[in-house]
Write an enzyme that holds these catalytic residues in place. Structure first.
Site, mmCIF file in Angstrom:
data_model
loop_
_atom_site.group_PDB
_atom_site.id
_atom_site.type_symbol
_atom_site.label_atom_id
_atom_site.label_comp_id
_atom_site.label_asym_id
_atom_site.label_seq_id
_atom_site.Cartn_x
_atom_site.Cartn_y
_atom_site.Cartn_z
ATOM 1 N N SER A 1 -30.048 8.562 164.199
ATOM 2 C CA SER A 1 -30.408 9.918 163.831
ATOM 3 C C SER A 1 -29.497 10.994 164.432
ATOM 4 O O SER A 1 -29.510 12.122 163.966
ATOM 5 C CB SER A 1 -31.851 10.199 164.275
ATOM 6 O OG SER A 1 -31.952 10.110 165.688
ATOM 7 N N LYS B 1 -27.935 17.932 170.467
ATOM 8 C CA LYS B 1 -28.796 17.509 169.352
ATOM 9 C C LYS B 1 -30.019 18.419 169.314
ATOM 10 O O LYS B 1 -30.589 18.739 170.374
ATOM 11 C CB LYS B 1 -29.201 16.044 169.569
ATOM 12 C CG LYS B 1 -29.996 15.413 168.429
ATOM 13 C CD LYS B 1 -30.299 13.935 168.714
ATOM 14 C CE LYS B 1 -31.079 13.254 167.613
ATOM 15 N NZ LYS B 1 -31.378 11.834 167.899
ATOM 16 N N SER C 1 -30.057 5.375 167.858
ATOM 17 C CA SER C 1 -29.574 6.664 167.343
ATOM 18 C C SER C 1 -28.390 7.297 168.044
ATOM 19 O O SER C 1 -27.872 8.292 167.559
ATOM 20 C CB SER C 1 -30.716 7.671 167.330
ATOM 21 O OG SER C 1 -31.522 7.435 166.218
HETATM 22 N N1 GLN Z 1 -32.982 4.171 163.095
HETATM 23 C C1 GLN Z 1 -34.092 4.052 163.979
HETATM 24 C C2 GLN Z 1 -35.299 4.744 163.392
HETATM 25 O O1 GLN Z 1 -35.210 5.232 162.325
HETATM 26 C C3 GLN Z 1 -33.749 4.560 165.321
HETATM 27 C C4 GLN Z 1 -33.854 6.031 165.452
HETATM 28 C C5 GLN Z 1 -33.567 6.525 166.832
HETATM 29 O O2 GLN Z 1 -33.015 5.838 167.682
HETATM 30 N N2 GLN Z 1 -34.021 7.738 167.084
HETATM 31 O O3 GLN Z 1 -36.337 4.801 163.976
#
Ligand code: GLN
Length: 500
Positions: A154, A79, A178
């Site tokens: 994400s 990532k 995420s």
């Molecule tokens: N969807 C969550 C957010 O937008 C989690 C994102 C994540 O785990 N990086 O913050």
């Protein structure tokens, strides 16, 4: 079954026996990426030359009988949030478009030491804020099962590249879901380790008390193999726990006896898709047939998880992202434009303040700006007690819920998401709808416990459904063994999307 469809564990056996070289394997993935990534968009960058050079070096060492690492010759996708020395690391943001880190994240060092081949960098929501990978400053990633839909986020690129057979293993991060949510929506396995299990050194921070790095893979065994390499103490991260990381891949095939699973009835309330309810209930029955005992438990504060997370995460983000000011590194607004703007609007705001403002307005996308504003507001004088401090108290209660649950059961079983992959564009103009994607995942981050998502079914439209297991801190070994029991009894993980 083609080479790129085999599991990492199977590929590793072929590499070790000499039936396959790393160059052949790496080339097979590069060809696959070439063939399908134009319709998925999982990668931000493909490291063709360095991957093949690395693979050739590992093959040569193996052929010469020299010692090689645990992942020797296996390609891994990373990532784009993990710093890699002398390689652009963008975090999905225009702010870091030209950022080239001078050092490696600890997990990158560990992967290199294990002789993994770094295949490329995967797409993500900007600064890991989002649930659909539509917030990337570069391009959205599509779900390989239906390219009109989102892959989750994400770590959307990290999940999509696994599900489309563009990498056997990938590394993601999970601050509120995420890793698990995209794994669920793309039909692969994703594990969020306990807070402190994996070093965060060199991980570009979003919310430091919630962020964790973890593996994505097609099978539970593969996730165990990768976690084994990622985990462990690191003096460079004071929150990494000083305890040895178990050899997860050696125990993953041992079924657990007397397994007790907790079901939170609440998880199946209003708003959850009936197809998900039915797949998760069938999964619970599979565990019963494997001898597990099911207990109904309460998590009285879980409903406050999303509200609590969307105070704490933006507060930490507003502080972490203050460093992107156009001075130290990253994007900087054009100086001539700054001066021209000031002359035009006759403001007495100095050029420095205007440069900060313009840099941050242009470098950050709308969701990141929203989080910074939310967090700065909740931390400001007069609101700190009402929002931030209160959120910390609720966070404690959520952790207490988990402690109480784990006194009664070994693991909690339930859904990962309340819906399968949704259409591109469906939720990105409605932040609340997007935030509710995290309903079942954020509580694990708030409490710091471990969680895994694994394939447990498909909707009538052929979209994957994920099952979540959550375990007490540092129980990843048991979590993986329990997940493997389910995977051995089912075949959802063997299905593949049809991508031309
Ligand atoms: N969807 C969550 C957010 O937008 C989690 C994102 C994540 O785990 N990086 O913050």
């Amino acid at each position: 079954m083609s080479l790129t469809q085999k599991s990492a564990t199977e590929q590793l056996a072929l590499l070790q026996s000499g039936e396959l070289t790393s160059v052949e394997l790496t080339q097979a993935y590069l060809d696959r990426i070439q063939a399908v990534d134009s319709s998925v968009g999982a990668f931000l960058r493909i490291e063709t030359e360095s991957a093949l050079a690395q693979a050739a070096g590992i093959d040569a060492r193996r052929a010469a009988g020299q010692p090689v690492g645990k992942l020797a010759g296996l390609p891994v996708a990373i990532k784009d949030i993990l710093c890699t020395k002398d390689t652009p690391t963008t975090c999905g943001s225009k702010m870091l478009e030209n950022f080239v880190p001078p050092y490696n994240a600890t997990v990158v060092e560990k992967l290199l030491a294990a002789d993994a081949v770094i295949l490329g960098r995967t797409n993500m929501d900007e600064f890991a804020m989002g649930s659909s990978t539509e917030n990337s400053a570069y391009h959205p990633t599509k779900n390989p099962w239906d390219t009109t839909r989102i892959p989750g986020g994400s770590s959307g690129g990290a999940a999509a590249c696994i599900s489309a057979d563009m990498a056997p293993l990938s590394v993601g991060t999970d601050t509120g879901g995420s890793i698990r949510q995209p794994a669920a929506l793309c039909g692969c396995v994703g594990l969020k380790p306990t807070y402190g299990r994996v070093s965060r050194y060199g991980l570009i921070a979003f919310a430091s008390s919630l962020d964790q790095i973890g593996p994505l893979a097609r099978t539970v065994e593969d996730a165990a193999l990768l976690l084994e390499v990622l985990a462990g103490h690191d003096p460079l991260d004071s929150t990494s726990v000083n305890a040895p990381a178990p050899a997860y891949s050696e125990t993953v095939n041992q079924p657990l006896e007397n397994l007790t699973l907790g079901v939170v009835d609440h998880h199946f309330g209003e708003g959850i898709d009936p197809e998900i309810v039915s797949a998760v209930q069938k999964a619970i029955e599979v565990y019963e047939s494997l001898g597990a005992t099911i207990k109904h438990i309460e998590m009285p504060h879980a409903d406050y998880g999303v509200a609590t997370y969307y105070i704490i995460a933006p507060c930490e983000a507003s502080s972490n992202l203050a460093r992107y000011d156009g001075v130290h590194y990253g994007y900087r607004a054009d100086q001539a434009e700054v001066m021209a703007e000031l002359a035009e609007d006759g403001s007495d705001e100095g050029p420095l303040v205007r440069m900060y403002r313009k840099t941050r307005s242009e470098g950050f996308g709308p969701e990141v700006q929203r989080r910074i504003m939310l967090g700065t507001y909740a931390l400001s004088e007069g609101y700190y007690d009402a929002f931030y401090l209160k959120a910390l108290k609720v966070r404690r209660l959520i952790r207490q819920d988990y402690d109480n649950a784990f006194a009664e059961v070994d693991m909690i079983i339930g859904p990962v998401t309340s819906n399968p992959a949704f259409a591109q564009g469906e939720k990105n103009s409605d932040p609340m709808a997007m935030y509710l994607e995290d309903l079942y995942t954020v509580t694990a981050n708030l409490a710091g416990v471990a969680g895994i998502s694994l394939p447990c079914g498909f909707t009538e439209n052929g979209l994957p459904i994920g099952l979540q297991l959550q375990a007490a801190p540092f129980e990843e070994e048991k979590l993986l063994r329990a997940a493997q029991m389910f995977q051995t009894a089912t075949d959802f993980h063997t299905r593949r999307p049809e991508l031309s």
